[in-house]
Design a protein around this motif. Structure first.
Motif, short mmCIF file in Angstrom:
data_model
loop_
_atom_site.label_atom_id
_atom_site.label_comp_id
_atom_site.label_asym_id
_atom_site.label_seq_id
_atom_site.Cartn_x
_atom_site.Cartn_y
_atom_site.Cartn_z
N THR A 156 0.91 -1.27 -0.15
CA THR A 156 0.08 -0.04 0.10
C THR A 156 0.85 1.27 0.15
O THR A 156 0.91 1.86 -1.04
N ARG A 196 2.81 12.38 16.01
CA ARG A 196 1.13 11.67 15.89
C ARG A 196 0.75 11.81 17.48
O ARG A 196 1.32 11.49 18.21
N ASN A 213 -4.16 8.18 18.79
CA ASN A 213 -4.38 7.36 17.32
C ASN A 213 -3.65 6.30 17.41
O ASN A 213 -2.51 6.11 17.31
N PRO A 214 -4.49 4.98 17.61
CA PRO A 214 -3.93 3.93 17.52
C PRO A 214 -3.08 3.54 16.39
O PRO A 214 -3.25 3.91 15.18
N ILE A 240 -1.63 0.13 13.40
CA ILE A 240 -1.84 -0.91 12.98
C ILE A 240 -0.68 -1.94 13.44
O ILE A 240 0.60 -1.76 13.35
N HIS A 272 1.18 -5.43 12.48
CA HIS A 272 1.24 -5.92 11.16
C HIS A 272 1.74 -7.37 11.49
O HIS A 272 2.97 -7.61 12.33
N THR A 287 -9.21 -2.43 21.35
CA THR A 287 -9.22 -3.31 20.23
C THR A 287 -7.72 -3.23 19.63
O THR A 287 -6.91 -2.36 20.04
N ARG A 312 -3.08 -6.34 10.30
CA ARG A 312 -2.77 -6.66 8.94
C ARG A 312 -1.79 -7.13 8.53
O ARG A 312 -0.75 -7.27 9.22
N PRO A 357 2.47 2.74 11.15
CA PRO A 357 1.87 3.79 10.52
C PRO A 357 2.53 4.11 9.37
O PRO A 357 3.68 3.86 9.36
N SER A 358 1.73 4.81 8.50
CA SER A 358 2.63 5.27 7.33
C SER A 358 3.62 6.11 7.36
O SER A 358 3.53 6.99 8.46
N SER A 405 -4.34 0.59 3.46
CA SER A 405 -5.09 -0.64 3.30
C SER A 405 -6.64 -0.08 3.83
O SER A 405 -6.78 0.87 4.57
N ARG A 441 -12.11 2.82 6.98
CA ARG A 441 -11.06 3.50 5.99
C ARG A 441 -11.24 2.96 4.57
O ARG A 441 -10.96 1.69 4.71
N SER A 470 -12.42 6.20 14.76
CA SER A 470 -10.99 5.89 14.56
C SER A 470 -10.38 7.39 14.32
O SER A 470 -10.91 7.90 13.50
N GLY A 497 -7.88 8.34 13.07
CA GLY A 497 -7.47 8.77 11.64
C GLY A 497 -8.49 9.20 10.71
O GLY A 497 -8.11 9.50 9.57
#
Ligand code: TXA
Ligand code: MG
Length: 348
Positions: A31, A54, A58-59, A61, A63, A117, A121, A142-143, A181, A195, A233, A235
């Motif tokens: 992505t 950040r 803001n949680p 992801i 991987h 939660t 991904r 994160p990105s 994603s 998203r 979320s 984000g």
């Protein structure tokens, strides 16, 4: 610190060792590039938040390389999650599930911003998968851009913002998908797309045997949740993915009005992301002709936005695509967050 950009087979071991030691490593995914850290290590995770600027609420992801690694960090992995993971992993789908709070190798509280939660991904990039397998722990990523800014789709984009901040940028080439994603919340009673992304509402609906329209958050509930209800979320906050230059979106029907607006201005230069050949605008320093095919549009979007941002114009004008469904939904979502709607009263 000197940041190294590296490709080749040795980079997998090196990245895994650095991650295991609590360092930050920029990773390629299908992505966008991510800035990764050991998700079980609160100090390593804190460095991601600091590097990106950040907000701590803001949680991130987590991987993982396969379904069994996802099961180990989730409280439960319902049949819907299996069906989706079997169909779309490795690939651009993130699932939000209740998180496992205790035990070896679980994601630390800081990575999930204290929530109940975890977003999991399994990325569809061979180098990312090799690194995840080698490190053997969930990696928060994160990105790899400063918070709120444009996502990176090449190692050079990452270096532009994180040189001297991350130890290593793993060079996995240009990202094939180009948009972040799809994030699907499975922790609530009805699956909800938080998203949109390349795994589209239509694709998810087929597996879940639901109507695609029932999966999507309405524009209203995205922007302002009902009173007393937390933002699903963080984000999802409106302004996001934005270039530094003022950016406007427009419908092709507005082209004559924009022409008049621009002709009244002297000494302005614009950059344009166009779809229709007929939408030529005055004062254009750069005109980027975007692909009409959504997969190609998505792949080129952030790269083009960065080029438009760097060309020294006073504003960026972006033609809104006509497509609404499938991958266009994800493209429209990013465009709406990165821009303001153009109007004749718009100021430069
Ligand atoms: O494609 C991607 O997902 C990329 C690559 C690097 O994997 N990552 C990415 O991460 O886009 P980030 O942090 O830029 O965006 C993650 C989004 C944010 O909007 C965040 O709020 C949401 O996912 N998110 C993360 N954990 C969540 C959770 N537990 N519940 C709800 N939303 C969550
Ligand atoms: Mg991001």
């Amino acid at each position: 610190m000197r940041t190294v950009i590296q490709s080749g087979p040795e980079v997998v071991r090196r990245a895994a060792d650095l991650l295991a030691a609590g360092e930050l490593v920029a990773l390629p995914t299908e992505t966008v590039y991510g800035v990764g850290a050991d998700a079980t290590n609160p100090d390593a995770v804190a460095r991601i938040y600091a590097a990106k600027g950040r907000p701590g609420n803001n949680p991130l992801i987590a991987h993982i390389p396969d379904i069994s690694a996802a099961e180990r960090i989730c409280q439960s992995f319902p049949s819907k999650a299996y069906a989706l993971a079997e169909r779309f992993w490795p690939g651009p789908l993130t699932l939000v599930l209740p998180r496992r709070q205790h035990g070896d190798g679980v994601v630390c509280e800081r990575a999930v911003a204290g929530g109940k939660t975890v977003a999991v991904r399994c990325p569809g990039h061979p180098m990312a998968l090799d690194i995840l397998r080698a490190v053997g722990r969930p990696i928060a990523a994160p990105s790899a851009n400063r918070s709120g800014g444009t996502s990176p789709t090449s190692p050079a984009h990452v270096a532009a913002e994180f040189d001297g901040i991350v130890e290593l940028i793993v060079d996995g080439g240009e990202c094939l998908v180009g948009l972040e994603s799809t994030v699907l919340d499975l922790s609530c009673s009805t699956p909800t797309i938080l998203r949109p992304g390349a795994i589209t509402a239509e694709m998810l609906a087929t597996v879940l045997e639901l109507n695609p329209l029932d999966l999507s958050l309405t524009e209203m509930s995205r922007a302002s949740p009902a009173e007393g209800e937390a933002l699903k979320s963080p984000g999802l906050l409106w302004r996001h993915y934005a270039p530094k230059t003022k950016a406007f979106r427009y419908e092709v029907s507005q082209v004559p009005a924009i022409r008049r607006w621009l002709l009244e201005k002297t000494n302005v230069a614009i950059a344009q992301l166009a779809l229709s050949p007929s939408s030529v605008l005055p004062h254009a320093r750069e005109r980027f002709n975007m692909p009409a095919e959504p997969m190609l549009y998505a792949r080129e979007f952030y790269r083009t936005l960065r080029l438009a941002d760097a060309c020294g114009s006073d504003c960026i004008l972006i033609e809104m695509p006509m497509g609404q469904t499938g991958l266009w939904a994800a493209i429209l979502d990013r465009l709406r967050r990165a821009t303001e709607p153009w109007s004749p009263e718009a100021a430069l």
